[in-house]
Design a protein around this motif. Structure first.
Motif, PDB file in Angstrom:
ATOM      1  N   MET A 254     -23.232  12.829 -36.440  1.00  0.00           N
ATOM      2  CA  MET A 254     -23.545  11.281 -36.000  1.00  0.00           C
ATOM      3  C   MET A 254     -23.650  10.393 -34.997  1.00  0.00           C
ATOM      4  O   MET A 254     -23.821  11.289 -33.896  1.00  0.00           O
ATOM      5  CB  MET A 254     -22.609   9.979 -36.716  1.00  0.00           C
ATOM      6  CG  MET A 254     -21.008   9.768 -36.837  1.00  0.00           C
ATOM      7  SD  MET A 254     -20.198   8.796 -37.123  1.00  0.00           S
ATOM      8  CE  MET A 254     -20.852   7.646 -37.047  1.00  0.00           C
ATOM      9  N   ARG A 255     -24.541   9.799 -34.537  1.00  0.00           N
ATOM     10  CA  ARG A 255     -24.800   9.312 -33.488  1.00  0.00           C
ATOM     11  C   ARG A 255     -24.001   7.861 -33.430  1.00  0.00           C
ATOM     12  O   ARG A 255     -24.580   7.311 -34.511  1.00  0.00           O
ATOM     13  CB  ARG A 255     -25.945   8.988 -33.417  1.00  0.00           C
ATOM     14  CG  ARG A 255     -26.975  10.707 -32.065  1.00  0.00           C
ATOM     15  CD  ARG A 255     -28.002  10.714 -31.694  1.00  0.00           C
ATOM     16  NE  ARG A 255     -28.248  11.749 -31.420  1.00  0.00           N
ATOM     17  CZ  ARG A 255     -28.149  12.931 -30.572  1.00  0.00           C
ATOM     18  NH1 ARG A 255     -26.380  12.551 -29.574  1.00  0.00           N
ATOM     19  NH2 ARG A 255     -28.323  13.796 -30.157  1.00  0.00           N
ATOM     20  N   GLY A 256     -23.822   7.180 -32.623  1.00  0.00           N
ATOM     21  CA  GLY A 256     -22.902   5.591 -32.309  1.00  0.00           C
ATOM     22  C   GLY A 256     -22.089   5.576 -32.887  1.00  0.00           C
ATOM     23  O   GLY A 256     -21.772   4.468 -32.520  1.00  0.00           O
ATOM     24  N   ALA A 257     -20.945   6.800 -32.987  1.00  0.00           N
ATOM     25  CA  ALA A 257     -19.283   7.086 -33.164  1.00  0.00           C
ATOM     26  C   ALA A 257     -18.734   5.833 -31.891  1.00  0.00           C
ATOM     27  O   ALA A 257     -19.447   5.604 -30.930  1.00  0.00           O
ATOM     28  CB  ALA A 257     -18.912   7.738 -33.501  1.00  0.00           C
ATOM     29  N   ARG A 258     -18.226   5.573 -32.829  1.00  0.00           N
ATOM     30  CA  ARG A 258     -17.748   4.362 -31.150  1.00  0.00           C
ATOM     31  C   ARG A 258     -16.311   4.908 -31.156  1.00  0.00           C
ATOM     32  O   ARG A 258     -15.333   5.341 -29.822  1.00  0.00           O
ATOM     33  CB  ARG A 258     -16.771   2.871 -31.877  1.00  0.00           C
ATOM     34  CG  ARG A 258     -18.011   1.760 -32.194  1.00  0.00           C
ATOM     35  CD  ARG A 258     -17.122   0.800 -33.141  1.00  0.00           C
ATOM     36  NE  ARG A 258     -17.135   1.525 -34.204  1.00  0.00           N
ATOM     37  CZ  ARG A 258     -16.187   0.763 -35.506  1.00  0.00           C
ATOM     38  NH1 ARG A 258     -17.021  -0.780 -35.364  1.00  0.00           N
ATOM     39  NH2 ARG A 258     -16.767   1.315 -36.491  1.00  0.00           N
TER      40      ARG A 258
END
Length: 130
Positions: A51-55
């Motif tokens: 995934m991309r955009g994980a915090r």
């Protein structure tokens, strides 16, 4: 007027010391890039998710847990037990390699998930499953 200038300088200096907004303060806009599932042996299943955009690490771990829960339901099982998750991040791409043991009965241990409850929670939070 003489005293205003030092106060203004101090206010600017303090403003410069403020911490920049953290990644957790930014809007959460994840991009779930896919799930690869492999049956290892018996009821031991391996999940590779990206995934991309994980915090934070927890976001990619949640994605893997959702995949495991849905997989357990597809196979006719009601539970999954977390074995391990390895997380890696490169240039904004988060990858997890997770292993779960799926089971029709509640396994002993503290890392168990109820597949139906977990899949419902994944749907509520818009995390895709298998």
């Amino acid at each position: 007027m003489k005293h205003i200038w030092p106060i203004a300088v101090m206010a600017l200096a303090l403003a410069a010391c403020e911490a920049p907004p953290s990644q957790e303060d930014a809007p959460f806009e994840p991009q779930y890039l896919g799930i690869e599932t492999r049956l290892l042996e018996g009821d031991l299943v391996n999940f590779h998710v990206e995934m991309r955009g994980a915090r934070k690490t927890r976001d990619i771990e949640d994605y893997a847990r959702c995949a495991a829960a849905q997989y357990a339901l597809i196979r006719g099982y009601g539970f999954a037990q977390h074995v391990r998750t390895q997380v890696e991040q490169r240039e904004g791409l988060w990858m997890a390699d997770a292993a779960y043991l799926i089971s029709d009965a509640l396994p002993k241990g503290v890392t168990n998930i109820d597949a139906e409850v977990t899949v419902a929670a994944c749907r509520e939070t818009n995390i895709p499953t298998v």
